[in-house]
Design a protein around this motif. Structure first.
Motif, mmCIF file in Angstrom:
data_model
loop_
_atom_site.group_PDB
_atom_site.id
_atom_site.type_symbol
_atom_site.label_atom_id
_atom_site.label_comp_id
_atom_site.label_asym_id
_atom_site.label_seq_id
_atom_site.Cartn_x
_atom_site.Cartn_y
_atom_site.Cartn_z
ATOM 1 N N VAL A 378 0.865 -1.191 0.000
ATOM 2 C CA VAL A 378 0.000 0.000 0.000
ATOM 3 C C VAL A 378 0.894 1.232 0.000
ATOM 4 O O VAL A 378 1.684 1.447 0.930
ATOM 5 C CB VAL A 378 -0.931 0.015 1.222
ATOM 6 C CG1 VAL A 378 -1.943 1.143 1.089
ATOM 7 C CG2 VAL A 378 -1.639 -1.332 1.383
ATOM 8 N N LEU A 379 0.759 2.058 -1.041
ATOM 9 C CA LEU A 379 1.605 3.235 -1.217
ATOM 10 C C LEU A 379 0.745 4.428 -1.610
ATOM 11 O O LEU A 379 -0.367 4.255 -2.126
ATOM 12 C CB LEU A 379 2.651 2.985 -2.315
ATOM 13 C CG LEU A 379 3.581 1.785 -2.147
ATOM 14 C CD1 LEU A 379 4.429 1.597 -3.389
ATOM 15 C CD2 LEU A 379 4.470 1.954 -0.925
ATOM 16 N N TYR A 736 7.528 8.901 9.942
ATOM 17 C CA TYR A 736 7.887 9.913 8.954
ATOM 18 C C TYR A 736 7.759 11.313 9.547
ATOM 19 O O TYR A 736 6.977 11.546 10.483
ATOM 20 C CB TYR A 736 6.992 9.790 7.723
ATOM 21 C CG TYR A 736 7.206 8.513 6.945
ATOM 22 C CD1 TYR A 736 8.367 8.318 6.204
ATOM 23 C CD2 TYR A 736 6.240 7.499 6.943
ATOM 24 C CE1 TYR A 736 8.566 7.150 5.484
ATOM 25 C CE2 TYR A 736 6.435 6.328 6.224
ATOM 26 C CZ TYR A 736 7.604 6.167 5.502
ATOM 27 O OH TYR A 736 7.798 4.999 4.796
ATOM 28 N N THR A 737 8.547 12.246 8.981
ATOM 29 C CA THR A 737 8.494 13.629 9.444
ATOM 30 C C THR A 737 7.142 14.259 9.135
ATOM 31 O O THR A 737 6.665 15.114 9.868
ATOM 32 C CB THR A 737 9.600 14.448 8.777
ATOM 33 O OG1 THR A 737 9.497 14.299 7.351
ATOM 34 C CG2 THR A 737 10.980 13.941 9.214
ATOM 35 N N SER A 738 6.522 13.833 8.026
ATOM 36 C CA SER A 738 5.213 14.360 7.659
ATOM 37 C C SER A 738 4.550 13.406 6.679
ATOM 38 O O SER A 738 5.210 12.842 5.803
ATOM 39 C CB SER A 738 5.341 15.747 7.005
ATOM 40 O OG SER A 738 4.089 16.160 6.475
ATOM 41 N N PHE A 744 6.807 12.306 1.210
ATOM 42 C CA PHE A 744 6.054 11.117 1.591
ATOM 43 C C PHE A 744 5.234 10.594 0.418
ATOM 44 O O PHE A 744 5.160 9.386 0.187
ATOM 45 C CB PHE A 744 5.140 11.406 2.778
ATOM 46 C CG PHE A 744 4.321 10.206 3.193
ATOM 47 C CD1 PHE A 744 4.895 9.189 3.924
ATOM 48 C CD2 PHE A 744 2.984 10.092 2.817
ATOM 49 C CE1 PHE A 744 4.151 8.065 4.286
ATOM 50 C CE2 PHE A 744 2.240 8.986 3.174
ATOM 51 C CZ PHE A 744 2.827 7.963 3.915
ATOM 52 N N GLU A 745 4.605 11.497 -0.318
ATOM 53 C CA GLU A 745 3.816 11.066 -1.471
ATOM 54 C C GLU A 745 4.676 10.356 -2.511
ATOM 55 O O GLU A 745 4.206 9.447 -3.197
ATOM 56 C CB GLU A 745 3.111 12.264 -2.111
ATOM 57 C CG GLU A 745 1.992 12.850 -1.264
ATOM 58 C CD GLU A 745 1.267 13.976 -1.972
ATOM 59 O OE1 GLU A 745 1.825 14.511 -2.954
ATOM 60 O OE2 GLU A 745 0.152 14.318 -1.544
ATOM 61 N N ASN A 746 5.945 10.752 -2.612
ATOM 62 C CA ASN A 746 6.827 10.155 -3.609
ATOM 63 C C ASN A 746 7.514 8.880 -3.135
ATOM 64 O O ASN A 746 7.699 7.945 -3.920
ATOM 65 C CB ASN A 746 7.896 11.161 -4.040
ATOM 66 C CG ASN A 746 7.322 12.312 -4.841
ATOM 67 O OD1 ASN A 746 6.273 12.181 -5.461
ATOM 68 N ND2 ASN A 746 8.003 13.448 -4.833
ATOM 69 N N PHE A 747 7.899 8.853 -1.835
ATOM 70 C CA PHE A 747 8.747 7.756 -1.374
ATOM 71 C C PHE A 747 8.197 7.007 -0.161
ATOM 72 O O PHE A 747 8.783 5.994 0.230
ATOM 73 C CB PHE A 747 10.146 8.298 -1.018
ATOM 74 C CG PHE A 747 10.891 8.871 -2.191
ATOM 75 C CD1 PHE A 747 11.558 8.046 -3.070
ATOM 76 C CD2 PHE A 747 10.916 10.240 -2.407
ATOM 77 C CE1 PHE A 747 12.250 8.564 -4.153
ATOM 78 C CE2 PHE A 747 11.606 10.779 -3.478
ATOM 79 C CZ PHE A 747 12.269 9.936 -4.361
#
Length: 799
Positions: A378-379, A736-738, A744-747
């Motif tokens: 899930v990404l 995660y930091t955010s 985050f959306e990318n990785f």
């Protein structure tokens, strides 16, 4: 030209086998013998393909019996090697498989440089066969140094590949075209034209996104043909097409409709005069399954065709080999049968929102496929961290039969349309002969020199004096099992065991008078051999760019490090000081308020003390490296002081108040042996030598449960396994930091489910972390006990 000459020779000579040695009545028998031993394929599903240092590669493996199209239950040991971009091995891992499945994770070493890496998955059984059945998955690792994107060199490889492998003069046929760049990736051309010696255009063609095309071609004997190819930048390249053979048979296959296909053989007058009305044979085969169809040229006919019902085809790949009357293969064509292969579809929906999590339902629309065993990644929908170009379909139904590199094989099995079916047929037409060489088949079946590994053998040595063969050795395993072992010349053997890396075995020596003694033990594991180098690597596809342009992939500042530990994908906040630290007289008073107590949670999340150190921002390298005699190297990630120059400084490390000059004592040290620790990156109190920080470690004086159930046994020798099968860990979402950042959306990673079993209604449910993403994508691979496969990509809007 070389290929055509070879086919011409085997058509009318005895170069392969004499007529007395083999005929058409023996071809099928030779074929069946060659595939008598079962063949297995393996597929590795990783949760994504791009990783940040200190993340984990979460994986699920599937092992497939190609002959029976079912999970390969005989395989219990699977080996995975990690290789760099040059094909050099960095590390190896071993996983336990059950009923055709295995799962686990691999830590992304913080010492690995940014770049491309390869995970090669194989088994011991595969070494019996000349054909390479290993599976290779490319991953990208992002460390502190960005990756510079390469620029493509404008060099092309242009190949003309006649269908079936034969280009015959004065005989109509189909000519395939393959245009690739320097790295083997397809190049789409604007237009290609073929001209004869009079500069008359006789054919036009184009190529797909994979650089493949075809055109009808009837070459005249004695005529030279030239192809002019125009590329998108306006450049034109001219190449001469190979000369046709004077004698031979053109072989082509074409779909009539969804249920039928037509096989066509065409020749010229000279060939017809030689073969007359002799009978040829077409063998339709795959993995030990075969059908033989006789074909004869009628008198005065240069063309013969057969319409075949697709029911005679195997599911998936089919290899069509044409044999002459002497039983010699003269042409071959690969075709693919999609029938009843891609019926499994699924729906993903949100059931409910529960505090910080979402309840997800996955439902298979075709419940006749049985209970599926799935893996789900899930990404975020905008992820660029998953560029997986393989699927379970391509791994089991395409790759095992093709010799060379396949660009983006997953493309042919996702959202299949008529165009994609035609694209796959074009790929197969330009492949020529399959992976299986008929010279090898005729020589005889492969030998069974390598067995299925049922666990790992542990060879042990007792170094204690006075041990005899009348004594016995008792070994106790972590799961509570015990076994008595025979001793011969101070040696013993634990057969077919599944030791887990990091676990401890207890040994007690029982001497002949019945007394117990503590032995001194050494162990050696017979792990399956993994090659030190591989050549099945491929460079990343790159686009043409101007010389002055440059781009790079930057490392995202994504994973939080403030007062948290995120190695092994779990966040652990430092626990409050426990009474054991206060009572430890060896810890100076000014340090007691700064120490971190090792709790059971920390032990579970970080089995080794080096994992804790790595999670706090240090480079940790284990095992010997070139030019070094140290098994363990620890460095600060950044230069803390100008006094250290450009070199990464070494932290000052104390173990029970003793400063370590070598770190070997910390190599593979279990965290459960540590009572407390302090990691201070400022190096306070150490002066100039503290540029790399200071680390203080205090070992546990007594086990945590000493008062409850610990009894000191001086007769037990404890041996911790530094090698073995990888432990299966529970997935944890990183801190995660955010969750709302572009990084985050990318990785980022939202969730990973390695084993989701659907019920009789095709439904499986699980929970994921609510990261406040509006759109989430689910990447699903799976296989049922009956061998039905599924591969899907499904997006979900979170309302």
């Amino acid at each position: 030209m070389h290929r055509i000459s070879f086919l011409f020779l085997i058509l009318f000579s005895n170069i392969l086998l004499s007529q007395n040695d083999i005929g058409n009545n023996l071809v099928k028998e030779k074929f069946l013998k060659y595939f008598e031993l079962p063949r297995e394929s393996v597929f590795l599903h990783t949760n994504k393909t791009t990783y940040i240092a200190n993340e984990e590669v979460w994986l699920k493996g599937y092992v497939f019996d190609r002959h029976n199209s079912k999970p390969f239950s005989q395989t219990s040991t699977v080996h995975v090697g990690l290789y760099n971009v040059d094909g050099k091995k960095f590390n190896d891992y071993h996983f336990k498989a059950e009923n055709g499945y295995f799962k686990g994770n691999i830590a992304v070493d913080s010492m690995l440089a940014s770049g491309e890496y390869y995970l090669r998955t194989s088994t011991n059984w595969m070494k019996n066969f000349k054909e390479d059945d290993s599976f290779v998955q490319k991953i990208t690792i992002l460390n502190e140094k960005p990756i510079e994107k390469a620029k493509s060199v404008k060099e092309y490889d242009i190949q003309f590949l006649p269908e079936g492998g034969n280009l015959i003069g004065d005989t109509p046929g189909v000519m395939g075209v393959k245009v690739t760049d320097i790295n083997g990736y397809g190049v789409r051309i604007v237009e290609g034209s073929v001209f004869d010696s009079d500069n008359t255009q006789v054919a036009r063609f184009y190529t797909s996104i994979f650089g493949l095309g075809k055109f009808n071609f009837n070459p005249k004997a004695g005529t030279t043909y030239v192809a002019k190819i125009e590329f998108s930048d306006g450049s034109v390249q001219t190449t001469t097409i190979q000369k046709p053979s004077a004698i031979g048979i053109s072989f082509s296959v074409k779909n009539v409709d969804d249920d039928r296909l037509i096989i066509s053989l065409t020749t010229n007058a000279a060939t017809k005069e030689a073969i007359k009305e002799q009978q040829f044979y077409l063998l339709i085969h795959k993995d030990g399954h075969a059908n033989r169809i006789p074909i004869t040229f009628s008198k005065n006919k240069l063309f013969v065709s057969r319409v075949l019902n697709k029911e005679v085809l195997n599911k998936g790949m089919n290899i069509l080999t044409l044999f002459n009357p002497d039983g010699k293969p003269i042409a071959e064509r690969l075709i693919f049968n999609y029938s009843n292969l891609l019926d499994s579809q699924l729906e993903v929906s949100k059931l409910s929102t529960e505090e910080d999590s979402l309840s997800i339902q996955l439902k298979l629309l075709d419940t006749s496929k049985g209970i599926q065993n799935l893996s789900v990644s899930v990404l975020p929908e905008k992820t660029i961290s998953n560029n997986n170009q393989n699927s379970i379909y391509s791994a089991f139904y395409l790759k095992p039969y093709i010799r060379g590199f396949i660009e983006n094989p997953r493309y042919y099995f996702i959202d299949v349309t008529e165009k994609k079916e035609n694209d796959l047929d074009l790929l197969l037409m330009t492949q020529g002969w399959s992976k299986y060489d008929w010279n090898d088949i005729f020589k005889g079946p492969p030998g069974q020199f390598y067995e299925f590994e049922n666990g790992i053998d542990l060879e042990g040595t007792i170094y204690s004096k006075g041990v005899t063969s009348e004594d016995k050795l008792l070994v106790s395993f972590p799961d509570g099992r015990s076994r008595y072992l025979d001793i011969l010349d101070n040696r013993f053997l634990i057969q077919k065991n599944f030791p887990v890396k990091g676990e401890t075995l207890d040994f007690t020596l029982i001497v002949k008078n019945g007394k117990l003694a503590k032995p001194n033990i050494g162990l050696n594991m017979k792990l399956g051999a993994i090659p030190d180098e591989i050549d099945t690597i491929w460079k990343e596809k790159v686009e043409f760019e101007d010389e002055n342009s440059s781009s790079e992939i930057k490392v995202p500042d994504l994973i939080s490090s403030n007062n948290t530990i995120s190695l092994n994908e779990v966040t652990v906040v430092e626990d409050k000081i426990m009474a054991t630290v206060e009572s430890n007289v060896f810890i100076p008073k000014y340090l007691k308020g700064k120490m971190t107590e090792v709790t059971e949670d920390i032990e579970f999340s970080f089995p080794l003390i080096t994992e804790i150190i790595a999670s706090r921002g240090y480079y940790v390298r284990e095992e010997l490296s070139f030019g070094s005699t140290d098994r363990l190297i620890i460095r600060a990630r950044t230069v803390q002081s100008f006094l250290s120059g450009n070199a990464l400084p070494v932290p000052v490390i104390y173990l029970d108040n003793v400063r370590l000059t070598t770190l070997d004592i910390l190599y593979r040290m279990p965290t459960k042996e540590v009572e407390s620790f302090l990691i201070d990156k400022t190096g306070a109190g150490e002066g100039a030598r503290g540029a790399g920080g200071v680390i203080r470690i205090y070992t546990r004086r007594l086990p945590r449960d000493y008062n409850e159930n610990y009894s000191k046994d001086e007769n037990v020798f404890k041996y911790q396994l530094k090698e073995g099968f990888e432990p299966v860990k529970k997935f944890y979402t990183p801190k995660y930091t955010s969750y709302l950042s572009n990084e985050f959306e990318n990785f980022g990673t939202i969730h990973w489910v390695p084993e989701l079993k659907t019920d009789e209604n095709g439904i499986g449910t699980f929970k994921i972390l609510n990261t406040l993403q509006n759109n989430v994508t689910f990447f699903v691979e799976g296989m049922s006990a009956e061998g039905d496969l599924i591969s899907a990509e499904q997006s979900l809007i979170i309302e």
